[in-house]
Design a protein around this motif. Structure first.
Motif, short mmCIF file in Angstrom:
data_model
loop_
_atom_site.label_atom_id
_atom_site.label_comp_id
_atom_site.label_asym_id
_atom_site.label_seq_id
_atom_site.Cartn_x
_atom_site.Cartn_y
_atom_site.Cartn_z
N THR A 1 0.84 -1.19 0.00
CA THR A 1 0.00 0.00 0.00
C THR A 1 0.87 1.24 0.00
OG1 THR A 1 -1.74 -1.15 1.23
CG2 THR A 1 -1.81 1.26 1.20
N GLN A 2 0.68 2.06 -1.02
CA GLN A 2 1.38 3.34 -1.10
C GLN A 2 0.38 4.47 -0.88
OE1 GLN A 2 4.05 2.16 -4.88
NE2 GLN A 2 4.54 4.16 -3.97
N SER A 3 0.80 5.45 -0.09
CA SER A 3 -0.08 6.60 0.12
C SER A 3 0.76 7.86 0.28
CB SER A 3 -0.96 6.39 1.36
OG SER A 3 -0.16 6.24 2.52
N PRO A 4 0.19 9.00 -0.12
CA PRO A 4 -1.07 9.13 -0.84
C PRO A 4 -0.89 8.78 -2.31
CG PRO A 4 -0.05 11.28 -0.62
CD PRO A 4 0.84 10.32 0.11
N LYS A 5 -1.97 8.73 -3.06
CA LYS A 5 -1.89 8.44 -4.48
C LYS A 5 -1.35 9.65 -5.24
CE LYS A 5 -4.58 6.27 -8.18
NZ LYS A 5 -3.68 5.11 -8.27
N TYR A 6 -1.76 10.84 -4.81
CA TYR A 6 -1.27 12.09 -5.40
C TYR A 6 -0.74 12.97 -4.28
CZ TYR A 6 -4.04 10.57 -9.40
OH TYR A 6 -4.56 9.84 -10.44
N LEU A 7 0.35 13.66 -4.54
CA LEU A 7 0.99 14.51 -3.53
C LEU A 7 1.55 15.75 -4.20
CD1 LEU A 7 1.76 14.69 -0.53
CD2 LEU A 7 3.87 13.47 -1.08
N PHE A 8 1.34 16.89 -3.55
CA PHE A 8 1.85 18.14 -4.09
C PHE A 8 2.83 18.75 -3.10
CE2 PHE A 8 -0.98 18.26 -7.63
CZ PHE A 8 -2.08 17.54 -7.21
N ARG A 9 3.91 19.28 -3.62
CA ARG A 9 4.95 19.83 -2.76
C ARG A 9 5.25 21.26 -3.16
NH1 ARG A 9 11.33 18.23 -2.66
NH2 ARG A 9 11.48 20.20 -3.83
N LYS A 10 5.44 22.09 -2.17
CA LYS A 10 5.87 23.46 -2.44
C LYS A 10 7.39 23.48 -2.52
CE LYS A 10 2.00 25.76 -0.15
NZ LYS A 10 1.60 26.70 0.93
N GLU A 11 7.90 24.46 -3.20
CA GLU A 11 9.34 24.62 -3.31
C GLU A 11 9.95 24.69 -1.91
OE1 GLU A 11 9.91 25.07 -7.62
OE2 GLU A 11 11.29 24.81 -5.94
N GLY A 12 11.05 23.95 -1.69
CA GLY A 12 11.75 24.03 -0.41
C GLY A 12 11.21 23.13 0.68
N GLN A 13 10.15 22.40 0.39
CA GLN A 13 9.55 21.52 1.40
C GLN A 13 10.07 20.10 1.26
OE1 GLN A 13 5.28 21.59 1.02
NE2 GLN A 13 5.03 22.88 2.82
N ASN A 14 10.15 19.42 2.40
CA ASN A 14 10.35 17.97 2.38
C ASN A 14 8.98 17.30 2.39
OD1 ASN A 14 13.03 18.62 2.65
ND2 ASN A 14 13.25 17.81 4.72
N VAL A 15 8.85 16.19 1.70
CA VAL A 15 7.62 15.41 1.77
C VAL A 15 7.99 13.94 1.94
CG1 VAL A 15 6.14 16.94 0.46
CG2 VAL A 15 7.52 15.24 -0.73
N THR A 16 7.11 13.20 2.63
CA THR A 16 7.36 11.78 2.87
C THR A 16 6.27 10.94 2.23
OG1 THR A 16 8.52 12.22 4.94
CG2 THR A 16 7.64 10.00 4.63
N LEU A 17 6.71 9.93 1.47
CA LEU A 17 5.81 8.99 0.81
C LEU A 17 5.79 7.70 1.62
CD1 LEU A 17 6.77 11.06 -1.37
CD2 LEU A 17 6.54 9.22 -3.04
#
Lengths: 115, 113
Positions: free
Chosen positions: A5-21
């Motif tokens: 299971t992968q989440s989220p299906k769609y992800l949006f990131r702003k410039e300079g941000q870290n995001v975790t999948l």
């Protein structure tokens, strides 16, 4: 049903941000992998892990980080150092680390876009 | 890692056999040949794999040449749902560059009515 299971299906990131999948598997597989796919291209290996608390860089690890604190979980962090993060990210797992005779099982991916 | 070469695209008529070729001329003796397919916006799906002998399962057949430098995936009766990108890859041997396998650009198979 067992699977990845992968989440989220769609992800949006702003410039300079870290995001975790997120990637979770209930197949009791030892090995887990992260791939990146750009439009019209094949998969490129980012990181892989053969056992808890251990992981190795793949071909394009720069700008990414991972952790493997639990057997069933292998989250991928896309850091601000990754200058072109827009892509389709796929997580996979397999039974025996490094065994050529074991197929990989894939999740349905997370599509990351930059705002 | 052994690299693979596949044609970028192929067409097949519905109900006919689809034969997808793959070249892996630098494969080593203990490396397996794997086939996956990917339908748009989904994760790759495992199809079949083999080492030296030909293999068959409910989805497809895999024919590996005697010198192991090439292989062919056969979908015996292609349907419209078989339209996808098909990847041929080589998996490294046990505990050697564990986990690394190279996915090329694959073959886009289009099954036509």
């Amino acid at each position: 049903d067992g699977g990845i299971t992968q989440s989220p299906k769609y992800l949006f990131r702003k410039e300079g941000q870290n995001v975790t999948l997120s990637c979770e598997q209930n197949l009791n597989h030892d090995a887990m992998y992260w791939y990146r796919q750009d439009p019209g291209q094949g998969l490129r290996l980012i990181y892989y892990s053969q056992i808890v608390n251990d992981f190795q860089k793949g071909d394009i690890a720069e700008g990414y980080s991972v952790s493997r604190e639990k057997k069933e979980s292998f989250p991928l962090t896309v850091t601000s150092a990754q200058k072109n993060p827009t892509a389709f990210y796929l997580c996979a797992s397999s039974i025996i680390p490094g065994s050529g005779d074991q197929p990989q099982h894939f999740g349905d991916g997370t599509r990351l876009s930059i705002l | 890692d052994a690299k693979t070469t596949q044609p970028p695209s192929m067409d097949c008529a519905e109900g006919r056999a689809a034969n997808l070729p793959c070249n892996h001329s630098t494969i080593s003796g203990n490396e397996y040949v794997y086939w996956y397919r990917q339908i748009h916006s989904q994760g790759p799906q495992y199809i079949i794999h083999g080492l030296k002998n030909n293999e068959t399962n409910e989805m497809a057949s895999l024919i590996i040449t005697e010198d192991r430098k090439s292989s062919t995936l056969i979908l015996p009766h292609a349907t419209l749902r078989d339209t996808a990108v098909y990847y041929c890859i080589v998996r490294p041997a046990l505990n050697t560059n564990a986990g690394k396998s190279t996915f090329g650009d694959g073959t886009t198979l289009t099954v036509k009515p």
